[in-house]
Enzyme design. Structure first.
Site, PDB file in Angstrom:
ATOM      1  N   ASP A 326      45.063  45.932  17.629  1.00 18.31           N
ATOM      2  CA  ASP A 326      44.169  45.795  16.490  1.00 18.31           C
ATOM      3  C   ASP A 326      45.013  45.793  15.228  1.00 18.31           C
ATOM      4  OD1 ASP A 326      41.837  45.930  17.914  1.00 18.31           O
ATOM      5  OD2 ASP A 326      41.774  48.107  17.867  1.00 18.31           O
ATOM      6  N   ASP A 633      38.979  50.599  20.034  1.00 15.41           N
ATOM      7  CA  ASP A 633      38.365  51.875  19.638  1.00 15.41           C
ATOM      8  C   ASP A 633      36.868  51.947  19.924  1.00 15.41           C
ATOM      9  OD1 ASP A 633      37.753  50.028  17.724  1.00 15.41           O
ATOM     10  OD2 ASP A 633      38.893  50.982  16.121  1.00 15.41           O
ATOM     11  N   ASP A 637      34.971  47.586  23.142  1.00 17.55           N
ATOM     12  CA  ASP A 637      36.357  47.341  23.519  1.00 17.55           C
ATOM     13  C   ASP A 637      36.653  47.843  24.929  1.00 17.55           C
ATOM     14  OD1 ASP A 637      36.979  46.245  21.096  1.00 17.55           O
ATOM     15  OD2 ASP A 637      37.650  48.128  20.204  1.00 17.55           O
ATOM     16  N   ASN A 699      72.789  63.314  50.064  1.00 16.96           N
ATOM     17  CA  ASN A 699      72.328  63.516  51.432  1.00 16.96           C
ATOM     18  C   ASN A 699      73.043  62.605  52.418  1.00 16.96           C
ATOM     19  OD1 ASN A 699      70.684  65.389  50.377  1.00 16.96           O
ATOM     20  ND2 ASN A 699      68.798  64.210  50.561  1.00 16.96           N
ATOM     21  N   GLU A 702      76.230  64.268  53.161  1.00 25.34           N
ATOM     22  CA  GLU A 702      76.097  65.427  54.051  1.00 25.34           C
ATOM     23  C   GLU A 702      75.964  64.986  55.507  1.00 25.34           C
ATOM     24  OE1 GLU A 702      72.759  67.599  52.437  1.00 25.34           O
ATOM     25  OE2 GLU A 702      73.807  67.856  50.518  1.00 25.34           O
ATOM     26  N   ASN A 727      72.713  72.480  50.253  1.00 25.70           N
ATOM     27  CA  ASN A 727      71.435  71.872  49.893  1.00 25.70           C
ATOM     28  C   ASN A 727      70.768  72.650  48.759  1.00 25.70           C
ATOM     29  OD1 ASN A 727      69.176  70.152  50.267  1.00 25.70           O
ATOM     30  ND2 ASN A 727      68.155  71.811  51.353  1.00 25.70           N
TER      31      ASN A 727
HETATM   32  P1  ATP Z   1      40.782  45.124  13.328  1.00 29.18           P
HETATM   33  O1  ATP Z   1      40.416  44.472  14.619  1.00 29.18           O
HETATM   34  O2  ATP Z   1      41.987  44.599  12.704  1.00 29.18           O
HETATM   35  O3  ATP Z   1      40.700  46.589  13.360  1.00 29.18           O
HETATM   36  P2  ATP Z   1      38.305  45.194  12.439  1.00 29.18           P
HETATM   37  O4  ATP Z   1      37.884  45.426  13.832  1.00 29.18           O
HETATM   38  O5  ATP Z   1      38.263  46.324  11.488  1.00 29.18           O
HETATM   39  O6  ATP Z   1      39.680  44.591  12.377  1.00 29.18           O
HETATM   40  P3  ATP Z   1      35.892  44.295  11.799  1.00 29.18           P
HETATM   41  O7  ATP Z   1      35.613  45.713  11.552  1.00 29.18           O
HETATM   42  O8  ATP Z   1      35.231  43.598  12.923  1.00 29.18           O
HETATM   43  O9  ATP Z   1      37.415  44.071  11.943  1.00 29.18           O
HETATM   44  O10 ATP Z   1      35.636  43.549  10.484  1.00 29.18           O
HETATM   45  C1  ATP Z   1      35.528  42.154  10.438  1.00 29.18           C
HETATM   46  C2  ATP Z   1      35.042  41.727   9.102  1.00 29.18           C
HETATM   47  O11 ATP Z   1      33.775  42.288   8.853  1.00 29.18           O
HETATM   48  C3  ATP Z   1      35.922  42.203   7.953  1.00 29.18           C
HETATM   49  O12 ATP Z   1      36.910  41.266   7.645  1.00 29.18           O
HETATM   50  C4  ATP Z   1      34.926  42.323   6.820  1.00 29.18           C
HETATM   51  O13 ATP Z   1      34.757  41.089   6.184  1.00 29.18           O
HETATM   52  C5  ATP Z   1      33.649  42.678   7.508  1.00 29.18           C
HETATM   53  N1  ATP Z   1      33.403  44.119   7.452  1.00 29.18           N
HETATM   54  C6  ATP Z   1      34.183  45.100   7.870  1.00 29.18           C
HETATM   55  N2  ATP Z   1      33.635  46.297   7.673  1.00 29.18           N
HETATM   56  C7  ATP Z   1      32.444  46.084   7.106  1.00 29.18           C
HETATM   57  C8  ATP Z   1      31.367  46.924   6.658  1.00 29.18           C
HETATM   58  N3  ATP Z   1      31.414  48.227   6.760  1.00 29.18           N
HETATM   59  N4  ATP Z   1      30.299  46.333   6.108  1.00 29.18           N
HETATM   60  C9  ATP Z   1      30.230  45.009   6.010  1.00 29.18           C
HETATM   61  N5  ATP Z   1      31.186  44.183   6.399  1.00 29.18           N
HETATM   62  C10 ATP Z   1      32.289  44.679   6.944  1.00 29.18           C
END
Ligand code: ATP
Length: 900
Positions: A326, A633, A637, A699, A702, A727
């Site tokens: 990530d 995370d 995933d 061994n 031996e 041993n």
């Molecule tokens: P990475 O995989 O690098 O950790 P990420 O999983 O954090 O990235 P996402 O969280 O899926 O990526 O975010 C993708 C897009 O969604 C971001 O580029 C942003 O434009 C938008 N985004 C992220 N967080 C928010 C939020 N809390 N509210 C609205 N839009 C968001």
């Protein structure tokens, strides 16, 4: 009355609890003391006595003990007692090793033990789940494993998957209202949460009503004890090898005994010698030492923030060829700061110093009252936001929530928009939290007049597709092609500066019906603008990626961010080579598996992907023959983490589900930790190879000395008690010290190990046989020289005894390097030096303390004898390492077959 039938008040009474404030820590301590921890008892555990007894259950040890008793009865009682004592000592040593191995495994399990969020002393705290007691208020949310049986008090869109208990894999919608029916099955108790089941959506709170073995899961615990496989492939292979070695040792022993008897040795004498030899030659301590080496190596990894959940992954780490990682928080710091804002074709910069005017337009301070679209962009992002800035007593501000959203709160604050302030004018009616598949979040708000609006924020390119209007010249206008081009240009320009972009949109909601799905609601919006935020790379990551490259491990970035942002950061980190490809989620979705397999080796960055794409990527890489490490995370995933050869979960931001699917957890969420884990994993494997080589070569030596002596019709070069002592003093400690040896300097400068590599690969079989052969020969030469020169059999046996020990103790230093003893400081491992010194002291003890003389049949040796012993003992090691000629030849077979 059942728990599910009770009203809240009744549950509080029955559990002596307090829904508002939780238990006090004193009360919970007392309950924990009375009722024990919230754990499912482990029925597979062995008691110490059992471990001790198993040390003596080996067939050969039993034969040895029987033969010893027999010889005792025949009058050799001093020998017999001594042999029994040594066997006991050996057993105790084995016991200590195994206990240590078991304890370190326990410690490992402890580290990845689940946590729970609980209300104690009026505050929400995170504690180990095993400390939960009846009456605790706990919070659960998407991705959590429910950590006790609870009666739900409050739920928000809560779905729980209960297949572990009910077999039903479809998640159950949960609520909090009491149920009237009698005798409901578990699946129908929809206001209960059960230990071990998984929250797939939403969140809620509940009161713990049962813990540990009293939970539903506890009641069927014996049925579900699915012991994790803790054995690594190497351990399994060693087990098979052990069986072969036992057969070999037995065959050779029978040969030695047979030939000895043919040449006129007494039968009891030969049987006792033969069996002692077999006991000495079988590396019975090997499995325990392997476990200890693994466990200690794993402890070392913990110090470097990598927590191993599944022991086999330690080995797999050394074979990894690709790390899919990530971006946010792993490669970068996840410290987001808004630096640029864009609306209506204009750009503002946000000042980073506290005393500067906050917003600059074309280098000049901007007047907020004239910038209505900017105000909308800022304030909507504050309202459509699940995070909070909480001001403490001493004006210190704590940030609660997602860093991306915190950054938006802070940019809003610079224009005077606080969430609290805005909420005095607007009410949030409903909220649709951010999810990385939709890539946006929305709220429905109402102003004081009762007018409702939808506010949405999300990935700009995705959000743009949902908008039919845009704010332009302070007015709402239909989106035209030129508007679209302006927005796209802005996204590219911000992305090229490695900024993460979030767009904001809105629409008035005319209907009173707020019960629509997000999908429907997030359409026909009016585009307001975009905020761009930096998230600097973690400073150590660039070097880590370079190290991985050198070690033949490719790093691939997988991110939800925009292609341009992702590429810009990938370039900053040197992750994306000139000819490397960047692929976006939309293209990836359209590709067939075959097409992806074709291209997968050229792709370094996957951007705007949804979690589901990760599985496709892992599979394609694996089909291409890669050993894949994959980070993640969220709940979504988990399938990819599970499918990867090494699934890696984030310690801080990871959900329980991701952690459970993983084999490795990064306690600092840092990419550099993966590199550290690979290095340690490689080193652990190399260390295991080192002591296997040491033990087996010893061994072989031996066995061969006895075998050659019998063939040449010589007297016995070693007495049974001497063989057993050799041993005892040469095996345990030096081998363990090799197990914790420091890495050779080239571990991360070679390609990954092949996963199917055999135990004796890379010339180790040759090393074992050649060194073992020479150890046997020099021992025999020592024996023969003295026997021939002085005709003193006891002295000749003593010289053989010492030569056998010394040659092994010199050989052990050679085992530190795959290349040559001179390749690194032979004494660089102080544990090894100490182990060897203590072995020497023990040997000298039996030689020079008069008490032991009759037991070990020893006589003091002269300086001349010692010179002979030391000279001979050095030969097996120096013959190969020192001669250079052979050393050179062996070098080519050095670690890691696939060159980087
Ligand atoms: P990475 O995989 O690098 O950790 P990420 O999983 O954090 O990235 P996402 O969280 O899926 O990526 O975010 C993708 C897009 O969604 C971001 O580029 C942003 O434009 C938008 N985004 C992220 N967080 C928010 C939020 N809390 N509210 C609205 N839009 C968001």
């Amino acid at each position: 009355m059942h728990w599910y039938q009770m009203e809240n008040k009744k549950i509080e009474e029955a559990t002596h609890s307090d829904i508002e404030n939780g238990l006090t820590s004193a009360e919970s301590r007392e309950r924990l003391r009375q009722n024990g921890p919230n754990e499912i008892a482990d029925s597979g555990k062995r008691s110490p006595i059992m471990i001790l007894l198993t040390q003596f259950k080996d067939f050969m040890v039993i034969v040895l003990l029987a033969a010893t008793v027999l010889s005792g009865l025949l009058g050799e009682y001093l020998d017999a007692i001594a042999i029994i004592l040594i066997v006991m000592l050996n057993g105790i040593l084995g016991f200590i090793q195994e206990r240590k191995a078991e304890k370190s495994l326990d410690a490992l399990r402890e580290l990845s033990a689940p946590m729970a969020t609980v209300l104690r002393d009026k505050e929400w705290q995170t504690i180990p789940a095993k400390e939960l007691v009846v009456g605790d208020m706990i919070k659960i949310s998407s991705g959590d494993r429910v950590s006790a049986d609870i009666r739900l008090i409050e739920t928000h869109g809560l779905l729980i998957e209960e297949s572990a208990l009910t077999g039903e894999s479809i998640s159950v919608q949960k609520g909090q209202a009491p149920l009237e029916e009698e005798e409901l099955s578990l699946g129908d108790q929809v206001n209960m949460g059960f230990m071990g089941t998984m929250v797939t959506q939403g969140n809620g709170t509940g009161i713990v009503v049962n813990t540990g073995m009293k939970t539903e899961m506890g009641k069927i615990a014996s049925l579900i004890q699915n012991a994790e496989t803790l054995q690594t492939p190497l351990q399994i292979r060693l087990e098979q090898l052990g069986k072969i070695l036992i057969m070999l040792a037995v065959v050779l022993t029978v040969l030695v005994v047979g030939i000895g008897v043919l040449h006129g040795h007494g039968l009891t004498e030969m049987v006792l010698s033969g069996v002692s030899l077999a006991v000495a030659a079988i590396p019975e301590g090997l499995p325990a030492i392997v476990t200890i080496a693994l466990a200690l190596g794993v402890q070392k990894m913990i110090k470097r923030n990598a927590i191993v959940r599944k022991l086999p992954s330690v080995e797999t780490l050394g074979c990894a060829t690709v790390i899919c990682t990530d971006k946010t928080g792993t490669l970068t710091q996840n410290k987001m700061t808004v630096t640029h804002l864009w609306a209506e074709g204009q750009t503002w910069e946000l000042a980073q110093k506290p005393n500067d005017p906050p917003f600059l337009k074309e280098g000049h301070p901007a007047k907020l009252e004239n910038e209505s679209s900017l105000r909308q962009l800022l304030s909507y992002a504050v309202l459509c936001n699940d995070s909070e800035l909480v001001e403490g007593e001493d004006n210190a501000v704590t940030e609660k929530g997602d860093p991306t959203e915190i950054a938006l709160l802070i940019s809003g604050q610079k224009a005077g928009f606080s969430k609290q302030g805005l909420l005095s004018n607007y009410k949030i009616i409903k909220s649709f939290p951010f999810d990385s598949t939709r890539k946006m979040m929305s709220v429905i708000i109402a102003n004081k007049k009762g007018e409702k609006f939808v506010l949405t924020k999300g990935a700009p390119d995705v959000l743009l597709d949902r908008c039919d209007h845009i704010l332009w010249n302070k007015q709402k206008q239909l989106i035209k092609k030129r508007h679209e081009e302006h927005v796209k240009e802005a996204i590219l320009s911000l992305g090229n500066q490695a900024l993460r972009t979030i767009a904001v949109a809105f629409k008035p909601l005319r209907s009173d019906n707020t019960n629509t799905e997000a999908e429907q609601l997030e359409r026909g919006l009016t585009f307001v603008g975009v905020q761009g935020m930096i998230d600097p790379p973690r400073p150590e990551v660039k070097a880590s990626i370079a190290n991985c490259q050198r070690a033949g491990v490719k790093t691939v970035m997988i991110t939800g961010d925009h292609v341009v942002t992702a590429s810009a950061i990938a370039r900053q980190l040197n992750l994306l080579p000139q000819d490397g490809q960047v692929m976006d989620g939309a293209t990836l979705s359209k590709m067939t598996e075959e097409e992806l397999i074709d291209q997968v080796d050229d792709i370094y960055v996957y951007a705007r992907v949804a979690p589901e794409h990760k599985l496709k990527i892992v599979k394609a890489l694996q089909k291409k023959g890669h050993i894949v490490a994959m980070t993640g995370d969220g709940v979504n995933d988990a399938p990819a983490i599970k499918a990867a050869n090494i699934g890696i979960a984030m310690g801080n931001t990871g959900t329980d589900v991701a952690k459970e699917a993983s084999s490795l957890i990064l306690s600092d969420d840092n990419f550099a930790t993966i590199e550290a884990a690979i290095e340690e994993g490689r080193n652990i494997y190399e260390n295991i190879r080192k002591f296997i080589r040491y033990l087996l070569a010893s061994n072989v030596g031996e066995i061969l000395v006895m075998f050659f002596a019998m063939i040449l019709s010589l007297p016995l070069p070693l007495l049974p008690i001497q063989i057993l002592w050799v041993n005892l003093v040469t095996d345990g400690l030096p081998a363990m010290a090799l197990g914790v040896d420091a890495a050779e300097d080239n571990v991360m400068r070679q390609g990954p190990r092949k996963p199917n590599e055999g135990v004796f690969a890379r010339g180790m079989g040759w090393k074992i046989i050649s060194r073992g052969f020479l150890i046997g020969i020099v021992t025999l030469i020592g024996f023969w020289t003295i026997l021939h020169g002085t005709n003193d059999l006891t002295k000749a046996q003593n010289v053989a005894f010492m030569t056998l020990v010394m040659s092994q103790l010199i050989q052990v230093f050679d085992c530190r390097s795959e290349r040559s003893i001179f390749d690194r400081n032979p004494f660089g491992n102080r544990y090894l030096v100490l182990a060897v010194l203590s072995s020497i002291v023990l040997m000298l003890g039996v030689m020079y303390i008069p008490f032991f003389e009759p037991i070990f049949h020893t006589v003091p040796l002269s300086l001349h004898d010692w010179l002979l012993i030391v000279g001979l003992s050095a030969i097996p090691t120096l013959a190969f390492s020192g001669a250079g000629l052979f050393g050179q030849k062996e070098k080519e077979k050095s670690p890691y077959t696939r060159q980087a």
